[in-house]
Design a protein around this motif. Structure first.
Motif, mmCIF file in Angstrom:
data_model
loop_
_atom_site.group_PDB
_atom_site.id
_atom_site.type_symbol
_atom_site.label_atom_id
_atom_site.label_comp_id
_atom_site.label_asym_id
_atom_site.label_seq_id
_atom_site.Cartn_x
_atom_site.Cartn_y
_atom_site.Cartn_z
ATOM 1 N N ARG A 1 0.828 -1.216 0.000
ATOM 2 C CA ARG A 1 0.000 0.000 0.000
ATOM 3 C C ARG A 1 0.857 1.258 0.000
ATOM 4 O O ARG A 1 0.574 2.201 -0.730
ATOM 5 C CB ARG A 1 -0.923 0.022 1.218
ATOM 6 N N ARG A 2 1.909 1.262 0.805
ATOM 7 C CA ARG A 2 2.789 2.435 0.856
ATOM 8 C C ARG A 2 3.485 2.665 -0.479
ATOM 9 O O ARG A 2 3.594 3.796 -0.945
ATOM 10 C CB ARG A 2 3.827 2.263 1.956
ATOM 11 N N SER A 3 3.951 1.591 -1.088
ATOM 12 C CA SER A 3 4.659 1.754 -2.360
ATOM 13 C C SER A 3 3.710 2.190 -3.474
ATOM 14 O O SER A 3 4.074 3.026 -4.307
ATOM 15 C CB SER A 3 5.389 0.470 -2.737
ATOM 16 N N VAL A 4 2.495 1.657 -3.501
ATOM 17 C CA VAL A 4 1.530 2.062 -4.526
ATOM 18 C C VAL A 4 1.140 3.521 -4.345
ATOM 19 O O VAL A 4 1.101 4.284 -5.311
ATOM 20 C CB VAL A 4 0.285 1.142 -4.499
ATOM 21 N N MET A 5 0.880 3.934 -3.113
ATOM 22 C CA MET A 5 0.518 5.327 -2.868
ATOM 23 C C MET A 5 1.684 6.256 -3.167
ATOM 24 O O MET A 5 1.500 7.342 -3.710
ATOM 25 C CB MET A 5 0.038 5.518 -1.420
ATOM 26 N N GLY A 6 2.892 5.841 -2.832
ATOM 27 C CA GLY A 6 4.069 6.646 -3.142
ATOM 28 C C GLY A 6 4.276 6.796 -4.638
ATOM 29 O O GLY A 6 4.562 7.887 -5.138
ATOM 30 N N CYS A 7 4.116 5.695 -5.371
ATOM 31 C CA CYS A 7 4.231 5.760 -6.833
ATOM 32 C C CYS A 7 3.121 6.611 -7.437
ATOM 33 O O CYS A 7 3.346 7.353 -8.397
ATOM 34 C CB CYS A 7 4.203 4.363 -7.431
ATOM 35 N N TYR A 8 1.927 6.505 -6.879
ATOM 36 C CA TYR A 8 0.807 7.303 -7.369
ATOM 37 C C TYR A 8 1.081 8.797 -7.164
ATOM 38 O O TYR A 8 0.850 9.613 -8.054
ATOM 39 C CB TYR A 8 -0.467 6.878 -6.636
ATOM 40 N N LEU A 9 1.599 9.151 -5.994
ATOM 41 C CA LEU A 9 1.941 10.550 -5.729
ATOM 42 C C LEU A 9 3.088 11.012 -6.623
ATOM 43 O O LEU A 9 3.052 12.122 -7.170
ATOM 44 C CB LEU A 9 2.308 10.744 -4.261
ATOM 45 N N LEU A 10 4.096 10.168 -6.806
ATOM 46 C CA LEU A 10 5.220 10.524 -7.662
ATOM 47 C C LEU A 10 4.770 10.743 -9.102
ATOM 48 O O LEU A 10 5.161 11.724 -9.742
ATOM 49 C CB LEU A 10 6.294 9.434 -7.594
ATOM 50 N N MET A 11 3.911 9.860 -9.598
ATOM 51 C CA MET A 11 3.398 10.036 -10.960
ATOM 52 C C MET A 11 2.571 11.309 -11.076
ATOM 53 O O MET A 11 2.626 11.992 -12.099
ATOM 54 C CB MET A 11 2.557 8.825 -11.371
ATOM 55 N N SER A 12 1.814 11.643 -10.047
ATOM 56 C CA SER A 12 1.023 12.872 -10.075
ATOM 57 C C SER A 12 1.918 14.094 -10.156
ATOM 58 O O SER A 12 1.652 15.030 -10.922
ATOM 59 C CB SER A 12 0.142 12.965 -8.833
ATOM 60 N N PHE A 13 3.013 14.106 -9.377
ATOM 61 C CA PHE A 13 3.945 15.233 -9.417
ATOM 62 C C PHE A 13 4.653 15.322 -10.765
ATOM 63 O O PHE A 13 4.833 16.404 -11.305
ATOM 64 C CB PHE A 13 4.975 15.133 -8.288
#
Length: 66
Positions: free
Chosen positions: A39-51
């Motif tokens: 969950r942490r890695s998916v949310m982190g990747c999701y935030l990184l892709m958004s930025f």
């Protein structure tokens, strides 16, 4: 300062979507069954892709200032 505000807005929108707006479990139900590291890695990747998408789309506007 503008980049900080955008970072806060993007992060808050992801957090609100995950915890509040997805009350019927249609968007993030598949992730709630995963382990905490996933969950942490998916949310982190999701935030990184958004930025990255935000910076990529705003690059023509900030390029003169670089």
């Amino acid at each position: 300062m503008g980049l900080l505000i955008i970072a806060v807005i993007i992060t808050l929108s992801v957090i609100l979507d995950y915890f509040i707006f997805d009350h019927d479990d249609k968007h993030w139900d598949w992730l709630k069954k995963a382990s905490k590291p996933v969950r942490r890695s998916v949310m982190g990747c999701y935030l990184l892709m958004s930025f990255v998408i935000y910076v990529g789309l705003s690059l023509p506007y900030i390029k003169p200032f670089l």
